[in-house]
Design an enzyme around this catalytic site. Sequence first.
Site, PDB file in Angstrom:
ATOM      1  N   GLY A  43       0.821  -1.198   0.000  1.00 25.69           N
ATOM      2  CA  GLY A  43       0.000   0.000   0.000  1.00 25.69           C
ATOM      3  C   GLY A  43       0.860   1.255   0.000  1.00 25.69           C
ATOM      4  O   GLY A  43       2.076   1.207   0.195  1.00 25.69           O
ATOM      5  N   GLN A  74       2.213   5.296  -1.267  1.00 32.54           N
ATOM      6  CA  GLN A  74       2.803   5.999  -2.400  1.00 32.54           C
ATOM      7  C   GLN A  74       4.298   5.722  -2.457  1.00 32.54           C
ATOM      8  O   GLN A  74       4.757   4.672  -2.015  1.00 32.54           O
ATOM      9  CB  GLN A  74       2.507   7.499  -2.252  1.00 32.54           C
ATOM     10  CG  GLN A  74       1.041   7.851  -2.290  1.00 32.54           C
ATOM     11  CD  GLN A  74       0.537   8.091  -3.710  1.00 32.54           C
ATOM     12  OE1 GLN A  74       1.306   8.223  -4.652  1.00 32.54           O
ATOM     13  NE2 GLN A  74      -0.775   8.139  -3.865  1.00 32.54           N
ATOM     14  N   CYS A  84       5.708   9.772   0.367  1.00 33.59           N
ATOM     15  CA  CYS A  84       4.386   9.193   0.648  1.00 33.59           C
ATOM     16  C   CYS A  84       3.257   9.998   0.001  1.00 33.59           C
ATOM     17  O   CYS A  84       2.103   9.955   0.452  1.00 33.59           O
ATOM     18  CB  CYS A  84       4.168   9.044   2.148  1.00 33.59           C
ATOM     19  SG  CYS A  84       5.457   8.043   2.941  1.00 33.59           S
ATOM     20  N   LEU A 108       5.535   3.632   6.531  1.00 33.88           N
ATOM     21  CA  LEU A 108       4.879   2.336   6.670  1.00 33.88           C
ATOM     22  C   LEU A 108       4.089   2.009   5.412  1.00 33.88           C
ATOM     23  O   LEU A 108       3.361   2.857   4.902  1.00 33.88           O
ATOM     24  CB  LEU A 108       3.959   2.386   7.898  1.00 33.88           C
ATOM     25  CG  LEU A 108       3.306   1.093   8.384  1.00 33.88           C
ATOM     26  CD1 LEU A 108       3.102   1.174   9.888  1.00 33.88           C
ATOM     27  CD2 LEU A 108       1.963   0.868   7.704  1.00 33.88           C
TER      28      LEU A 108
END
Length: 203
Positions: free
Chosen positions: A50, A52, A167, A137
């Site tokens: 998951g 970016q 991100c 993360l």
Amino acid sequence: MRAFTEARTPDTPDEIWLCEHPPVYTQGLAGQPEHVLAAHGIPVVQTNRGGQVTYHGPGQVVAYPLIDLRRLGIYVKEYVFRLEQAVLKTLADVGVTGHRVAGAPGIYVNLADPFGHAALTGPRADPFDGLGKIAALGIKVSRHRTYHGVALNVAMDLRPFEGINPCGYAGLRTVDLSTIGVPASTGEVAEAFGRHLANGLRP
């Protein structure tokens, strides 16, 4: 990670892999090419996690927990909370206070007072104002089994982060422990981080 996850059975023990990567940008499933501003020769790798785009490189501890969530008895939201909690405890070991930002997975520090214990307060027009991201993360869950994970910045060359919108957030500052005055080694941080992850991901 994918091969391990696909081959594991209900009896396969969980594992946590800790590593450092050579310089690389990784794009998540939602990654948009325009968030890579200037790669300067650093490879951009598509992944199935998951999130970016982010950067991995020497001086960063990357943890890949390979966990059977069904066996552990938790759901993804609780799993993400426990990953972030392990980062917070690792930072606390060296006197740094980490913060969560709602809707933006990862851990952040207050650049004006990284060692202060005050919580982030009040409505914030810019949720990242005054903050630096110290841990990113991005996970993948397949048949209740996790892979990919979390990266904690220790003592890096931070310039490659300037080549992306980290991100997916334009202008988001990325920091490491060294930048905020903590002279820890990646080995020391990896040991503590691995211990906190293992403790937090036990049944």
